[in-house]
Enzyme design. Structure first.
Site, PDB file in Angstrom:
ATOM      1  N   SER A 159       0.892  -1.140   0.064  1.00 55.07           N
ATOM      2  CA  SER A 159       0.111   0.119   0.018  1.00 55.07           C
ATOM      3  C   SER A 159       0.745   1.391   0.052  1.00 55.07           C
ATOM      4  O   SER A 159       2.151   1.240   0.353  1.00 55.07           O
ATOM      5  CB  SER A 159      -0.987   0.003   1.188  1.00 55.07           C
ATOM      6  OG  SER A 159      -1.189   1.304   1.640  1.00 55.07           O
ATOM      7  N   TYR A 172      -2.387  -0.221  10.184  1.00 57.72           N
ATOM      8  CA  TYR A 172      -2.448  -0.639   8.724  1.00 57.72           C
ATOM      9  C   TYR A 172      -1.414  -0.182   8.096  1.00 57.72           C
ATOM     10  O   TYR A 172      -0.587  -1.007   7.220  1.00 57.72           O
ATOM     11  CB  TYR A 172      -3.755  -0.180   7.997  1.00 57.72           C
ATOM     12  CG  TYR A 172      -3.812  -0.261   6.750  1.00 57.72           C
ATOM     13  CD1 TYR A 172      -4.407  -1.661   6.361  1.00 57.72           C
ATOM     14  CD2 TYR A 172      -3.849   0.616   5.664  1.00 57.72           C
ATOM     15  CE1 TYR A 172      -4.592  -2.126   4.962  1.00 57.72           C
ATOM     16  CE2 TYR A 172      -3.945   0.269   4.499  1.00 57.72           C
ATOM     17  CZ  TYR A 172      -4.186  -1.172   4.010  1.00 57.72           C
ATOM     18  OH  TYR A 172      -4.751  -1.335   2.703  1.00 57.72           O
TER      19      TYR A 172
HETATM   20  P1  NAD Z   1     -11.931  -5.972   0.164  1.00 57.85           P
HETATM   21  O1  NAD Z   1     -12.182  -5.654   1.677  1.00 57.85           O
HETATM   22  O2  NAD Z   1     -12.666  -5.611  -0.810  1.00 57.85           O
HETATM   23  O3  NAD Z   1     -11.428  -7.553  -0.079  1.00 57.85           O
HETATM   24  C1  NAD Z   1     -10.761  -8.316   1.025  1.00 57.85           C
HETATM   25  C2  NAD Z   1     -11.178  -9.592   1.038  1.00 57.85           C
HETATM   26  O4  NAD Z   1     -10.521 -10.442   1.928  1.00 57.85           O
HETATM   27  C3  NAD Z   1     -12.750  -9.739   1.352  1.00 57.85           C
HETATM   28  O5  NAD Z   1     -13.346 -10.709   0.541  1.00 57.85           O
HETATM   29  C4  NAD Z   1     -12.758 -10.423   2.582  1.00 57.85           C
HETATM   30  O6  NAD Z   1     -13.950 -11.557   2.972  1.00 57.85           O
HETATM   31  C5  NAD Z   1     -11.379 -11.223   3.075  1.00 57.85           C
HETATM   32  N1  NAD Z   1     -10.813 -11.551   4.041  1.00 57.85           N
HETATM   33  C6  NAD Z   1     -10.662 -10.661   4.996  1.00 57.85           C
HETATM   34  N2  NAD Z   1     -10.233 -11.478   6.090  1.00 57.85           N
HETATM   35  C7  NAD Z   1     -10.089 -12.633   5.467  1.00 57.85           C
HETATM   36  C8  NAD Z   1      -9.241 -13.705   6.333  1.00 57.85           C
HETATM   37  N3  NAD Z   1      -8.883 -13.914   7.521  1.00 57.85           N
HETATM   38  N4  NAD Z   1      -9.023 -14.864   5.517  1.00 57.85           N
HETATM   39  C9  NAD Z   1      -9.536 -14.852   4.286  1.00 57.85           C
HETATM   40  N5  NAD Z   1      -9.923 -13.880   3.670  1.00 57.85           N
HETATM   41  C10 NAD Z   1     -10.218 -12.571   4.357  1.00 57.85           C
HETATM   42  O7  NAD Z   1     -10.516  -5.239   0.182  1.00 57.85           O
HETATM   43  P2  NAD Z   1      -9.646  -4.701  -1.044  1.00 57.85           P
HETATM   44  O8  NAD Z   1      -9.805  -3.183  -1.247  1.00 57.85           O
HETATM   45  O9  NAD Z   1     -10.138  -5.391  -2.301  1.00 57.85           O
HETATM   46  O10 NAD Z   1      -8.296  -4.911  -0.793  1.00 57.85           O
HETATM   47  C11 NAD Z   1      -7.771  -6.172  -1.228  1.00 57.85           C
HETATM   48  C12 NAD Z   1      -6.111  -5.734  -0.678  1.00 57.85           C
HETATM   49  O11 NAD Z   1      -5.508  -4.446  -1.439  1.00 57.85           O
HETATM   50  C13 NAD Z   1      -5.885  -5.639   0.564  1.00 57.85           C
HETATM   51  O12 NAD Z   1      -4.601  -6.385   0.884  1.00 57.85           O
HETATM   52  C14 NAD Z   1      -5.867  -4.099   0.854  1.00 57.85           C
HETATM   53  O13 NAD Z   1      -5.218  -3.858   1.963  1.00 57.85           O
HETATM   54  C15 NAD Z   1      -5.170  -3.924  -0.187  1.00 57.85           C
HETATM   55  N6  NAD Z   1      -5.185  -2.352  -0.626  1.00 57.85           N
HETATM   56  C16 NAD Z   1      -6.450  -1.852  -0.845  1.00 57.85           C
HETATM   57  C17 NAD Z   1      -6.478  -0.465  -1.046  1.00 57.85           C
HETATM   58  C18 NAD Z   1      -7.824   0.141  -1.487  1.00 57.85           C
HETATM   59  O14 NAD Z   1      -7.658   1.307  -1.678  1.00 57.85           O
HETATM   60  N7  NAD Z   1      -8.996  -0.494  -1.572  1.00 57.85           N
HETATM   61  C19 NAD Z   1      -5.253   0.339  -1.517  1.00 57.85           C
HETATM   62  C20 NAD Z   1      -4.033  -0.279  -1.011  1.00 57.85           C
HETATM   63  C21 NAD Z   1      -3.855  -1.710  -0.720  1.00 57.85           C
END
Ligand code: NAD
Length: 275
Positions: A159, A172
């Site tokens: 991130s 985070y």
């Molecule tokens: P999201 O919340 O849409 O998806 C996360 C998924 O992980 C969900 O489907 C959830 O059910 C699953 N999950 C949660 N805990 C879990 C566990 N213990 N075991 C298995 N599955 C589990 O999130 P997103 O925005 O698609 O993010 C995906 C990745 O990208 C994450 O690592 C997030 O930190 C990272 N990220 C997101 C952003 C953003 O702006 N959305 C930016 C930088 C990084």
């Protein structure tokens, strides 16, 4: 060549998009998620458009759950070639109410108001575990399949917070810094057995996780949401599709001499000083 790809957090916004894109390369996709319904829905979508996918329930924080998921993946598709460690996220318990601490905050009695001093170690631990242990454990389970095979790789999701922490979210930020650091460590550790390890560092994408922080009920941007846009030279939030080409590159032989890199996909956010 068709490969077996395991994606964790595959029911989520970003990783479901990556799973569909990887399936269009002809790979077999195992979509792992705590939320089986969400993972299965994406698997159904992939199968409907001619791909091959299964949804598998897995908790990235439990070894036994991951072992069971691996058995399912191995029986359905064979050994894993590519692992995308996508599960991750923040939690309100690891978040302060205000970006800056002020002396009068100590006497603030508003229900739910949280200073640095109120942060619950359990909340910090939850966020660290989900992002860091949730990357390490699936790697321990699935990378064993890759040893002795050619063309295997791991893709982690870091991130912007890993470079410079955003205000309010110390847990985070620290956890994603650990993910970037671990990506380099693992790349070196696995270099002699040909398993490449890289990461994406997405900028800001509007998802369910951050929607209430960044947008108001009428869809307009919150002050924090606007600050992010102002700090992003390209002037917009990312779309999940923005992550596809870098993911395909890092998972493909096209990047066969690339390991230990973390690539920002951020519209210039990390390059901009704000001046
Ligand atoms: P999201 O919340 O849409 O998806 C996360 C998924 O992980 C969900 O489907 C959830 O059910 C699953 N999950 C949660 N805990 C879990 C566990 N213990 N075991 C298995 N599955 C589990 O999130 P997103 O925005 O698609 O993010 C995906 C990745 O990208 C994450 O690592 C997030 O930190 C990272 N990220 C997101 C952003 C953003 O702006 N959305 C930016 C930088 C990084």
């Amino acid at each position: 060549m068709s490969k077996v790809v395991v994606v964790t957090g595959a029911g989520g916004v970003l990783c479901s998009t990556l799973a569909v894109a990887l399936s269009k390369q002809g790979h077999k996709i195992a979509l792992l998620d705590l939320n089986l319904e969400a993972a299965q829905a994406v698997a159904n979508e992939i199968n409907k458009i001619g791909g091959t996918a299964i949804g598998v329930k897995a908790n990235v924080l439990e070894k036994e759950s991951l072992e069971a998921a691996k058995n399912e993946v191995n029986s359905a598709f064979g050994l894993c070639d590519i692992l995308v460690n996508g599960a991750g996220g923040n939690h309100p318990l690891g978040t302060t109410s205000n970006p800056f601490f002020q002396q009068e905050d100590l006497s603030n009695t508003v229900e739910g108001f949280k200073t640095f001093f109120d942060l619950d170690p359990k909340g910090i631990e939850f966020v660290f575990n989900l992002n860091f242990i949730g990357t390490l454990l699936p790697t321990q389970i699935f990378a064993k399949d890759m040893v002795g095979k050619k063309g295997c790789s791991i893709l982690n999701i870091s991130s912007m917070n890993a470079y410079t922490p955003l205000t309010k979210i110390p847990a985070y930020s620290g956890a994603k810094a650990a993910v970037s650091n671990f990506t380099q460590w693992l790349a070196v550790h696995f270099s002699k057995v040909g398993i490449r390890v890289n990461a994406l560092a997405p900028g800001f994408f509007l998802t369910e996780q951050n929607r209430t922080l960044l947008t108001n009920e009428d869809g307009s941007l919150t002050q924090r949401g606007q600050q992010i846009i102002d700090q992003t030279p390209m002037g917009r939030y990312g779309e999940p599709d923005d992550l596809i080409s870098t993911t395909l590159y890092l998972c493909d032989e096209a990047s066969s001499f690339v390991t230990g890199v973390v690539i920002p996909i951020d519209g210039g956010f990390s390059a901009y000083s704000g001046v």
